[in-house]
Design a protein around this motif. Structure first.
Motif, PDB file in Angstrom:
ATOM      1  N   VAL A 180       0.850  -1.191   0.000  1.00  0.00           N
ATOM      2  CA  VAL A 180       0.000   0.000   0.000  1.00  0.00           C
ATOM      3  C   VAL A 180       0.886   1.242   0.000  1.00  0.00           C
ATOM      4  N   LEU A 181       0.738   2.061  -1.005  1.00  0.00           N
ATOM      5  CA  LEU A 181       1.514   3.283  -1.149  1.00  0.00           C
ATOM      6  C   LEU A 181       0.840   4.460  -0.463  1.00  0.00           C
ATOM      7  N   HIS A 182      -0.500   4.491  -0.560  1.00  0.00           N
ATOM      8  CA  HIS A 182      -1.255   5.586   0.057  1.00  0.00           C
ATOM      9  C   HIS A 182      -2.688   5.127   0.283  1.00  0.00           C
ATOM     10  N   THR A 183      -3.271   5.497   1.409  1.00  0.00           N
ATOM     11  CA  THR A 183      -4.676   5.229   1.699  1.00  0.00           C
ATOM     12  C   THR A 183      -5.362   6.535   2.062  1.00  0.00           C
ATOM     13  N   GLN A 184      -6.554   6.740   1.498  1.00  0.00           N
ATOM     14  CA  GLN A 184      -7.279   7.986   1.716  1.00  0.00           C
ATOM     15  C   GLN A 184      -8.717   7.679   2.106  1.00  0.00           C
ATOM     16  N   GLN A 185      -9.197   8.356   3.153  1.00  0.00           N
ATOM     17  CA  GLN A 185     -10.602   8.282   3.554  1.00  0.00           C
ATOM     18  C   GLN A 185     -11.340   9.460   2.917  1.00  0.00           C
TER      19      GLN A 185
END
Length: 613
Positions: free
Chosen positions: A258-263
């Motif tokens: 996972v490089l980036h997670t956004q809510q």
């Protein structure tokens, strides 16, 4: 007919009638086949059809259905019973040999099948019935109830059919199709009931994949993703309920982590930034996988980080990819096949055209007034081929001005094309009008259309008028000229317009060098054979053909060196029916060009463009 044979035919007909059986499917020998014709089988196009909105729980309905022409085209109140009269392979065009029908002139028709619903998946218990494309109007019935209606021969549609399903056993699916082709002004591209020269055999019916999918009550229906060279990612997650619902999007690195997670929230645009992504380009077509979760729904997708823009480069306006001037060069790609017509026989066949283009060193295809299955654009994304995507034109035979209602409908379908395809990184430009076909000229709607498309999709360039009837709209000053190019040059031939230095100089079509192939590689239809010599420039020998090809590419290179030429489209990928000017023959068995010569001359184009930076 001999008496015994006639009696046998009558007995067979009586047996069919008594058992209510459809005439069995049989591949009809097309006028010309390809190396993939006999590989289609009865489980065609088994691949998941929407690569940018992928779920695990799905079921293909492709395969053997039944078909019959409608006896009363104006009344669908009395629906036929299954099986219909003749088996047909879905997806296909009924005019094609692959369909098993191979008939022309039918405007109203029925298709039917029975299906069972797989057990509900963990992702939900609503059942969506999905059609990737039906040409042209489709009314869908499930177990006798109308599930929905759709108009437009190139766009996908889905119906929630949960309420119409039986809890156990077979369900009946009937589809009523109306396709006027060019008897009306609709977006039909080059399809014609009177095929000749540059107009081809039409496609009617269910010509792309049909499938079932389990989804939750509130499901992800569409994912808009635009990822730029600076790492900024603009996203909208569309949900089936028009309400804001929490969503989570994750971008995965090239190793799967996972490089980036956004809510964020559904049905609302949001933005985040990925640090130092590897950029997408024809030389390095890097793609990043994406997962999106909304409640119990989860889909997978992908994107590529790239920016398409314009800028002044040493005093000349150019198109830019990731901030650099990259010369665009590739073929006019019609996407027609002798065995499947609008639909390639297999995915492998479709990709083979793209691999040929890429192997020659080309970096672009102009998808010419036709919209392909989504798997085409995924293949371009992965191969590193930029796409100029045309909107299919309205009727041009006989030519007349569209009515206001026809124009509104055409523009509606143009908007759908943009909305459905704007997340594919390979697409770099939309083409609105081709050579004035279906274009209104007593006023200039392309200005308003261009601005509307730019608002819908500010990440791409817009070619408002490819060829002529150019009034100054859009990003390109686009010239068509056969056979010699006239690209960004201070001279032009009517009906093209002079080069406008305030826009990008582009050769939207040129070349068209032709030579008659051997009879075994030729579309053997008399109406086509009579118009072969209308091909733009015919050559009697291979040496003559190769000489002229080198000459045209040299002229184009000189215009890159001397003038404002920023890109060009050579006509065309393959022969199509009466047109014998392809890089390969219509059956894809003979490569007409000298590949090594073309690779050398194409590299010289790119080198000339780099020298102008």
């Amino acid at each position: 007919m001999p008496i015994l044979l006639q009696l046998a035919v009558w007995v067979f007909a009586l047996l069919l009638a008594s058992t209510n059986a459809a005439e069995p499917y049989k591949l009809m020998p097309p006028p010309l086949d390809t190396p993939w014709t006999d590989k289609v089988g009865t489980n065609p196009w088994p691949q998941y059809p929407r690569p940018q909105l992928r779920r695990d729980g799905w079921k293909s309905l492709n395969g053997i259905w039944t078909y019959q022409a409608a006896t009363d085209p104006d009344d669908t109140a009395v629906k036929p019973t299954l099986p219909l009269r003749q088996e047909v392979l879905i997806p296909s065009c009924i005019e094609s040999g692959i369909s098993g029908i191979m008939t022309t002139g039918v405007t109203h028709m029925w298709f039917g099948t029975n299906f069972t619903v797989p057990e509900a998946s963990s992702q939900g218990d609503r059942v969506m019935l999905n059609f990737e494309a039906v040409d042209y109007e489709a009314t869908v019935y499930v177990n006798g109830a109308e599930a929905g209606f759709h108009r437009g021969g190139y766009s996908r549609f889905s119906f929630d059919v949960t309420q119409h399903l039986k809890p156990y056993g077979d369900n009946e699916l009937l589809v009523f199709v109306f396709d006027p082709t060019d008897d009306q002004s609709i977006p039909q591209g080059k399809q014609s009931k009177r095929p000749h020269h540059i107009f081809y055999t039409p496609c009617s019916g269910i010509w792309q994949t049909v499938w079932l999918e389990h989804v939750p009550e509130n499901s992800i229906t569409k994912l808009d993703v635009a990822a730029g060279m600076d790492g900024k990612v603009d996203v909208t997650v569309h949900g089936s309920k028009n309400e804001s619902t929490p969503v989570e999007i994750s971008v995965h690195d090239l190793d799967g982590g996972v490089l980036h997670t956004q809510q964020a929230m559904s049905n609302e645009p949001f933005t985040f930034t990925v640090q130092s992504p590897k950029l997408w380009s024809p030389d390095s077509p890097t793609l990043y996988n994406i997962t999106v979760k909304m409640g119990s729904d989860e889909v997978s997708s992908y994107t590529g980080f790239r920016t398409v823009s314009t800028g002044m480069v040493n005093g000349t306006l150019r198109q830019l990819l990731n901030g650099e001037f990259v010369f665009w060069f590739g073929p006019l790609d019609q996407g027609y096949w002798p065995d499947g017509l609008h639909l390639p026989p297999t995915l492998e066949a479709m990709v083979s055209d793209l691999e040929l283009i890429k192997d020659l060193g080309m970096n672009l295809v102009r998808k010419h007034i036709k919209i392909e299955p989504d798997l085409f654009y995924e293949a371009c994304d992965r191969l590193g081929l930029m796409v100029m995507q045309d909107m299919p034109s309205m009727r041009v035979y006989p030519e007349r001005r569209p009515t206001d209602d026809e124009q509104v409908e055409w523009e509606r379908q143009l908007d759908i094309m943009v909305e459905e395809h704007k997340s594919y990184p390979s697409i770099v430009s939309w083409v609105i009008y081709n050579e004035g076909w279906g274009q209104i000229t007593d006023y200039h709607p392309e200005f308003a259309i261009t601005e509307r498309v730019r608002r819908m999709d500010p990440t791409r360039l817009i070619n408002a008028n490819s060829g002529w009837r150019d009034h100054g709209a859009g990003d390109f000053s686009d010239n068509h000229h056969y056979a010699d190019p006239q690209c960004g040059a201070p001279y032009y031939s009517l009906p093209s317009s002079p080069y406008d230095p305030n826009r990008i100089g582009f050769q939207g079509e040129f070349g068209g060098l032709g030579s008659r192939p051997a009879d075994e590689n030729l579309w053997p239809i008399e109406t086509a054979l009579r118009t072969i010599n209308e091909t733009y420039e015919m050559h009697a020998t291979p040496d003559s053909f190769h000489y002229r090809a080198r000459t045209l590419l040299r002229l184009l290179r000189e215009q890159v060196e001397m003038y404002g030429c920023s890109g060009a489209i050579y006509t065309q990928t393959s022969d199509v029916e009466a047109e014998v000017n392809g890089l390969v023959t219509y059956d894809r068995r003979v490569v007409r060009i000298n590949a090594a010569q073309w690779q050398e001359d194409i590299k010289a184009l790119y080198d000339a463009a780099k020298a102008r930076v």
